[in-house]
Design a protein around this motif. Structure first.
Motif, short mmCIF file in Angstrom:
data_model
loop_
_atom_site.label_atom_id
_atom_site.label_comp_id
_atom_site.label_asym_id
_atom_site.label_seq_id
_atom_site.Cartn_x
_atom_site.Cartn_y
_atom_site.Cartn_z
N ASP A 81 0.65 -1.24 0.05
CA ASP A 81 0.05 0.03 -0.19
C ASP A 81 0.77 1.62 0.33
OD1 ASP A 81 -2.10 -1.15 -0.01
OD2 ASP A 81 -2.89 -0.96 1.67
N THR A 82 1.63 1.36 0.51
CA THR A 82 2.48 2.13 0.92
C THR A 82 3.41 2.59 -0.17
OG1 THR A 82 3.04 2.09 3.42
CG2 THR A 82 5.04 3.77 1.82
N VAL A 83 3.98 1.39 -0.95
CA VAL A 83 4.49 2.02 -2.45
C VAL A 83 4.05 3.00 -3.32
CG1 VAL A 83 6.97 1.03 -1.80
CG2 VAL A 83 4.77 -0.20 -2.61
N GLU A 84 2.31 1.64 -3.25
CA GLU A 84 1.89 1.91 -4.79
C GLU A 84 1.49 3.34 -3.67
OE1 GLU A 84 -1.12 -1.05 -5.17
OE2 GLU A 84 -2.70 0.36 -7.00
N ALA A 85 0.28 3.85 -3.21
CA ALA A 85 -0.12 4.97 -2.56
C ALA A 85 0.99 5.65 -3.41
CB ALA A 85 -0.25 5.43 -1.14
N LEU A 86 2.29 5.96 -2.89
CA LEU A 86 3.04 6.65 -3.49
C LEU A 86 3.48 7.51 -5.25
CD1 LEU A 86 6.68 5.80 -0.95
CD2 LEU A 86 5.35 7.96 -1.61
N ALA A 87 3.36 5.46 -5.50
CA ALA A 87 3.87 5.95 -7.27
C ALA A 87 2.22 6.61 -7.44
CB ALA A 87 3.89 4.27 -7.50
N ALA A 88 1.42 6.54 -6.97
CA ALA A 88 0.12 6.84 -7.52
C ALA A 88 0.14 8.91 -7.16
CB ALA A 88 -1.08 6.47 -7.22
N GLU A 89 0.88 8.88 -5.81
CA GLU A 89 0.95 10.43 -5.75
C GLU A 89 1.04 11.52 -6.37
OE1 GLU A 89 1.69 11.47 -1.33
OE2 GLU A 89 2.29 12.59 -2.57
N HIS A 90 3.12 10.50 -6.79
CA HIS A 90 3.99 11.38 -7.89
C HIS A 90 3.34 11.06 -8.93
CE1 HIS A 90 7.11 11.74 -4.92
NE2 HIS A 90 7.63 10.25 -4.69
N ALA A 91 2.99 10.44 -9.75
CA ALA A 91 2.18 10.32 -10.60
C ALA A 91 1.19 11.73 -10.45
CB ALA A 91 1.25 9.49 -11.15
N ARG A 92 -0.13 11.34 -9.43
CA ARG A 92 -0.77 12.23 -10.43
C ARG A 92 0.40 13.50 -10.14
NH1 ARG A 92 -2.92 9.67 -6.07
NH2 ARG A 92 -2.75 10.75 -5.60
N GLU A 93 0.90 14.42 -9.17
CA GLU A 93 2.07 15.83 -9.15
C GLU A 93 2.26 15.83 -10.25
OE1 GLU A 93 1.09 17.58 -6.46
OE2 GLU A 93 -0.14 16.17 -5.75
N LEU A 94 3.66 14.70 -10.63
CA LEU A 94 3.66 14.92 -12.17
C LEU A 94 3.18 15.31 -13.03
CD1 LEU A 94 6.96 14.78 -13.24
CD2 LEU A 94 6.23 12.31 -13.92
N PHE A 95 1.84 14.79 -13.56
CA PHE A 95 1.37 15.07 -14.38
C PHE A 95 -0.27 15.80 -14.48
CE2 PHE A 95 3.38 11.13 -15.55
CZ PHE A 95 4.03 11.69 -16.76
N GLY A 96 -0.83 16.12 -13.00
CA GLY A 96 -2.12 17.29 -12.93
C GLY A 96 -3.26 16.04 -13.10
N ALA A 97 -2.52 15.12 -12.64
CA ALA A 97 -3.90 13.94 -13.10
C ALA A 97 -5.01 14.14 -11.90
CB ALA A 97 -3.39 13.15 -13.64
N ALA A 98 -6.16 13.49 -12.29
CA ALA A 98 -6.78 13.69 -10.95
C ALA A 98 -6.89 12.42 -10.62
CB ALA A 98 -8.68 13.71 -11.64
N HIS A 99 -6.23 11.75 -10.87
CA HIS A 99 -6.38 9.68 -10.89
C HIS A 99 -5.53 9.36 -11.24
CE1 HIS A 99 -8.30 6.47 -8.58
NE2 HIS A 99 -7.67 5.48 -9.43
N ALA A 100 -4.74 8.09 -10.40
CA ALA A 100 -3.61 7.62 -11.22
C ALA A 100 -3.53 5.99 -11.18
CB ALA A 100 -2.86 7.76 -10.89
N TYR A 101 -3.64 5.01 -11.94
CA TYR A 101 -3.87 3.76 -11.15
C TYR A 101 -2.43 3.38 -12.39
CZ TYR A 101 -5.33 -0.90 -12.10
OH TYR A 101 -5.53 -2.01 -10.90
N VAL A 102 -1.26 2.61 -10.87
CA VAL A 102 0.10 2.34 -11.09
C VAL A 102 0.44 0.72 -10.95
CG1 VAL A 102 0.49 4.43 -10.59
CG2 VAL A 102 0.46 2.78 -8.65
N GLN A 103 -0.80 -0.06 -11.94
CA GLN A 103 -0.31 -1.17 -11.87
C GLN A 103 -0.36 -2.27 -12.60
OE1 GLN A 103 -3.71 -2.78 -9.43
NE2 GLN A 103 -3.49 -2.66 -7.34
N PRO A 104 -0.86 -1.29 -13.84
CA PRO A 104 -0.58 -2.36 -15.28
C PRO A 104 0.78 -2.61 -15.43
CG PRO A 104 -2.03 -0.48 -16.33
CD PRO A 104 -1.21 -0.04 -14.34
N HIS A 105 1.06 -3.83 -15.99
CA HIS A 105 2.14 -4.86 -15.95
C HIS A 105 3.28 -4.20 -17.19
CE1 HIS A 105 -0.01 -8.04 -14.10
NE2 HIS A 105 0.58 -7.08 -13.50
#
Ligand code: PLP
Length: 478
Positions: A81-105
């Motif tokens: 949970d910690t790393v998935e939440a971090l990756a999603a947060e970085h992605a949202r902030e970096l791209f200015g996105a409302a939602h980020a889903y970082v699981q796709p392989h």
């Protein structure tokens, strides 16, 4: 970070691997040597940082974590949970996105997640509604039949393969071309550029459920504001696959109309190309699609790869640093210098140049197919890939083009002067290569002749060019 730490980390890792299967340790070492010695111009490749690489090689790989942060189908996922939440947060902030889903392989998986999300969100299907509210067991045979009928035969409009689109944008060899009734938009035969009026015309005629923007081999900026207007005018969902140019969006080289995130309903990407992360995919979307996107696993994905999500968090943190914007700008400066160098020596480039990270050389001007050119360049230590050009007479296997990209060499530190030297090496190989013939005397699309001495000489020059810019300078395996 001390260079010593990087060397120690990788040396120790190899020692541990060598104790079990020395051939794997040898292959890993050999891969580093090969990557260090070749002039890598594959537009979809890069060199991830040591921190990103190390984040993948650990016990996170052992964990099952189906579900999403805080809602897992497995116990003990607090660290995932910690790393998935971090990756999603970085992605949202970096791209200015409302939602980020970082699981796709991978990128293909990210696109499948997006297709599912759009189908589930947009298609009027009473049977699907029942299934969504977890009454799956109450669905009758007739409901399932209706569901398949209602979800099938939906329409997708994407960029044609020979104009630079990707297989996953509705083409037959990929499942997207079997799931969707597909039509494609090409580029103007004279300029090689997207003709937005033609796209609008195709959209009006075809009325797609999904309009796809994005590409693998189009060397120009795309105006996503116009594509969104076209999508809106026909009630389509606008999806952008920014797999190739995500690094240029992250580095704010593509802004305004050329940044897909504010314009698209849903954006997919890989994380390992210009974004310089681990191999993987990601989906960014507007809030209304978030719930469906988050069902990616187990809807279309296997269990998430927590070790790769950890590496995504590291790489995305790197991409949020100011020096990444500088890197992204240098990627484009280098591609333009490479294009200039090739043009000034007489090469033909699709669209006459580039404003992103890639250049598409039409090698028919050298009397070669893409396959012949790719092999001759490889013999000379220059790694590229063959690619179709618009209306390619040689089809997708032999092709008439060579795609070259600058993200990897820019990571090593090569600049515009070295790009001119690279153009010289490429041009020399292509002018000195002659197309071969089949046994019956007909022209071959694969055979070629190139003097071995010349190929060796170019390979040495390529190695010399790289000598000043060592790859992973902090890693010494000796
Ligand atoms: N989308 C685009 C535009 C691509 O260029 C690629 C790969 O080259 C993909 C998706 C697929 O990515 P992956 O190989 O990670 O599945």
């Amino acid at each position: 970070m001390s260079r010593n730490a990087e060397s120690t980390a990788f040396r120790s890792a190899l020692e541990v691997i060598r104790a079990v299967e020395p051939r794997v340790a040898d292959a890993i070492g050999a891969e580093l040597t090969d990557q260090r010695e070749s002039l890598k111009l594959i537009a979809s490749e890069n060199y991830a940082s040591p921190a990103t690489l190390l984040a993948m090689g650990n016990w996170f790989s052992d964990k099952y974590a189906e579900g999403t942060v805080g809602r897992r189908f497995y116990a003990g996922c607090q660290n995932v949970d910690t790393v998935e939440a971090l990756a999603a947060e970085h992605a949202r902030e970096l791209f200015g996105a409302a939602h980020a889903y970082v699981q796709p392989h991978s990128g293909i998986d990210a696109n499948l997640v997006a297709f599912w999300a759009v189908l589930a969100d947009r298609v009027e299907s009473p049977a699907l509604k029942k299934a969504q509210v977890r009454q799956v067991n109450d669905l009758t045979e007739a409901d399932w039949f209706a569901l398949r009928r209602e979800l099938g035969n939906q329409r997708m409009l994407g960029m044609s393969l020979d104009a630079g689109g990707h297989l996953t944008h509705g083409f037959r060899p990929n499942i997207s071309g079997k799931m969707f009734d597909q039509r494609s938009y090409g580029t103007d035969p004279t300029t090689g550029l997207i003709d937005y009026d033609r796209v609008a015309e195709a959209a009006r005629e075809f009325k797609p459920l999904i309009l796809v923007g994005g590409y693998s081999a189009y060397p120009r900026k795309v105006n996503f504001r116009i594509l969104r207007e076209i999508a809106d005018s026909v009630g389509a969902t606008f999806m952008v696959d920014m797999a190739h140019f995500a690094g240029l969006v992250a580095g704010k080289v593509f802004t305004g109309d050329f940044d897909p995130v504010p314009h698209a309903h849903i954006v997919t990407t890989t994380t390992h190309k210009s974004l310089r992360g681990p191999r993987g995919g990601m989906v960014l979307c507007q809030p209304e699609l978030a719930d469906q996107v988050d069902r990616g696993c187990p809807m279309v994905l296997g269990g998430p790869l927590p070790h790769v999500m950890a590496a995504k968090a590291v790489a995305l943190a790197e991409a949020r640093r100011p020096d990444f914007a500088d890197y992204a700008q240098r990627i484009v400066d280098n591609a333009q210098a490479l294009a200039e160098g090739l043009l000034s020596r007489g090469a033909t480039l699709v669209t006459g140049g580039t404003d992103n990270h890639l250049v598409l050389i039409d090698v028919s001007g050298y009397g070669l197919t893409g396959r012949q050119a790719e092999q001759a360049l490889l013999d000379s230590g220059i790694v590229t890939n063959r690619n179709s050009v618009p209306q390619d007479p040689n089809g997708a296997w032999y092709t008439s083009g060579i795609r070259v990209g600058t993200p990897a060499l820019t990571t090593r530190g090569l600049g515009t002067a070295e790009m001119d030297q690279t153009a010289e090496l490429i041009h020399t190989v292509l002018t000195q290569t002659t197309a071969g013939a089949n046994a019956d005397g007909t022209p071959s699309k694969a055979k070629y002749t190139l003097d071995a001495g010349l190929a060796d000489k170019i390979a040495r020059q390529a190695t010399d060019l790289l000598a000043t810019y060592p790859l992973y300078p902090g890693i010494d395996l000796s």
